[in-house]
Design an enzyme around this catalytic site. Sequence first.
Site, short mmCIF file in Angstrom:
data_model
loop_
_atom_site.label_atom_id
_atom_site.label_comp_id
_atom_site.label_asym_id
_atom_site.label_seq_id
_atom_site.Cartn_x
_atom_site.Cartn_y
_atom_site.Cartn_z
NE ARG A 147 -2.09 2.19 3.76
CZ ARG A 147 -2.53 2.88 4.69
NH1 ARG A 147 -3.67 2.29 5.07
NH2 ARG A 147 -2.04 3.69 5.15
CE1 TYR A 159 -4.98 6.45 7.58
CE2 TYR A 159 -4.42 6.06 5.35
CZ TYR A 159 -4.99 5.68 6.07
OH TYR A 159 -5.10 4.99 6.62
CG ASP A 210 -7.01 4.08 2.95
OD1 ASP A 210 -8.35 3.95 2.88
OD2 ASP A 210 -6.83 3.03 5.00
CG HIS A 212 -8.52 7.09 6.46
ND1 HIS A 212 -8.75 7.80 7.93
CD2 HIS A 212 -7.98 5.65 6.70
CE1 HIS A 212 -8.31 7.33 8.55
NE2 HIS A 212 -8.05 5.29 7.82
CD GLU A 236 -8.50 0.63 2.93
OE1 GLU A 236 -7.37 0.31 2.70
OE2 GLU A 236 -8.73 0.78 4.03
CD GLU A 262 -10.00 1.07 7.71
OE1 GLU A 262 -8.72 0.38 7.00
OE2 GLU A 262 -9.65 2.01 8.39
NE ARG A 283 -9.76 -2.43 3.65
CZ ARG A 283 -8.29 -2.21 4.47
NH1 ARG A 283 -7.70 -3.80 4.37
NH2 ARG A 283 -8.07 -1.89 6.04
CD GLU A 339 -3.96 -2.64 7.37
OE1 GLU A 339 -6.06 -2.84 6.98
OE2 GLU A 339 -4.16 -1.42 7.69
CD1 TRP A 402 -7.31 11.97 9.81
CD2 TRP A 402 -8.27 10.43 11.15
NE1 TRP A 402 -6.32 11.66 9.97
CE2 TRP A 402 -6.27 9.99 10.55
CE3 TRP A 402 -8.58 8.64 11.20
CZ2 TRP A 402 -5.53 9.05 11.05
CZ3 TRP A 402 -7.49 7.61 11.35
CH2 TRP A 402 -6.58 7.85 11.28
C1 GCO Z 1 -6.43 0.98 7.44
C2 GCO Z 1 -6.98 2.06 7.93
C3 GCO Z 1 -6.06 2.11 9.44
C4 GCO Z 1 -7.37 3.10 10.70
C5 GCO Z 1 -7.18 2.50 12.07
C6 GCO Z 1 -8.05 3.59 13.11
O1 GCO Z 1 -6.28 0.59 5.87
O2 GCO Z 1 -5.32 0.11 7.89
O3 GCO Z 1 -7.24 3.12 7.41
O4 GCO Z 1 -4.65 2.94 9.41
O5 GCO Z 1 -6.79 4.82 10.09
O6 GCO Z 1 -6.80 1.35 11.93
O7 GCO Z 1 -8.16 2.98 13.81
MG MG Z 2 -8.48 1.54 5.77
#
Ligand code: GCO
Ligand code: MG
Length: 402
Positions: A147, A159, A210, A212, A236, A262, A283, A339, A402
């Site tokens: 990633r 991020y 990602d 995010h 992602e 996630e 995920r 991951e 975020w």
């Molecule tokens: C990822 C995630 C994490 C989250 C975290 C928040 O893809 O690994 O986005 O980095 O930000 O798990 O607690």
């Molecule tokens: Mg993520």
Amino acid sequence: MKIDAAKVIVCSPGRNFVTLKLFTDQGVTGVGDATVNGREKAVVAYLEEHVIPCLIGRDPRRIEDIWQYLYRGAYWRRGPITMAAISAVDVALWDIKAKMAGMPLVDLLGGRSRDGVMVYGHANGADLAETVDAVGRYIELGYRAIRAQSGVPGLAKAYGVGRGDLHYEPAGVGLPDETVWDTRKYLAYVPKLFEALRDAYGPGPHLLHDVHHRLTPLEAAQLGKALEPYNLFWLEDATPAENQEAFRLIRQHTTTPLAVGEVFNTIWDAKDLISNQLIDYIRMAVVHSGGLTHLRRIADFAAVWGVRTGCHGATDLSPVCMGAALHFDAWVPNFGVQEYMRHTEETDAVFPHAYYFEAGALHPGDAVGHGVDIDEALAAKYPYERAYLPVARLEDGTMWNW
Ligand code: GCO
Ligand code: MG
């Protein structure tokens, strides 16, 4: 056979973890992860006040019945706190059952479908050149999937960009960090990053990214299209998924594979995404989606629609969750990738584990149960510290994701 005691252990070997340990009258114990990053104590209270009193005296062999009892019996179903608590119980029970059977957990689930579990590592850098180098280091370490996240010109903090070492962890002690986000700067930059990565390393490595949750559906569609020439393994969390329909718009415009989930907690969060074939990878993590009992049901449902798994594995999921996930991954027929964001040495020492990394893959190991334990004496040396994930605002101060 009876559950005769239970204990919630909170420790902070670099970051906070909540671990549930179940004891039985036959001396067999099991552990489960219950960590919800930035809201840890809510799960502790849920377990101690509401779940553990209902567990004492129950037969630990009745995993399904206990799952249904905790899920239906609460009346207030779903949500991250409830489902993390249920997961911790579920994983500890599977651990106990596998230990009693004298088997690694994967054998109880149906046995291994593959030799190793392909993992993706986290490469990140402050700018394009640093990120390209970071991806190269992961390739040298043997990773086949990586990633890539990078600082964005004009934004102070992006991020996914760590503190310059391999152990990225976004949660910080003190009140939430404030970061600033600008979608136009990000969208103009990301395709250049992936162009540079393919120029440097060719078509071989699987590349992931990602977003995010930062984009609108239309912006996500634009990004997916712009990234098509670089053949990503997945894009992602391209847009928030509270509204599952939002992914339809992205899907109509791009063939870049999409991953999400996630922050999901039950099948209901993903039902429409999966059954309408709006995503390619689901995920959800063992710890945040009700444990192995629920996750394998989700995986079976996803398989019907050709959706593969890609379990969340950031460092806020403890080694106990990773151990359970690897047994699941080694079995699940529609496996995609796992991951792997490496824990610090302190965390690894608090949670002795049988799993190991070799040639771009993690292996669950041959220990009975899920193969991960907690060293309580060592854990006690790292007391809980309140920590929060950062927040994000647009440049004019508006709150963003975020
Ligand atoms: C990822 C995630 C994490 C989250 C975290 C928040 O893809 O690994 O986005 O980095 O930000 O798990 O607690
Ligand atoms: Mg993520």
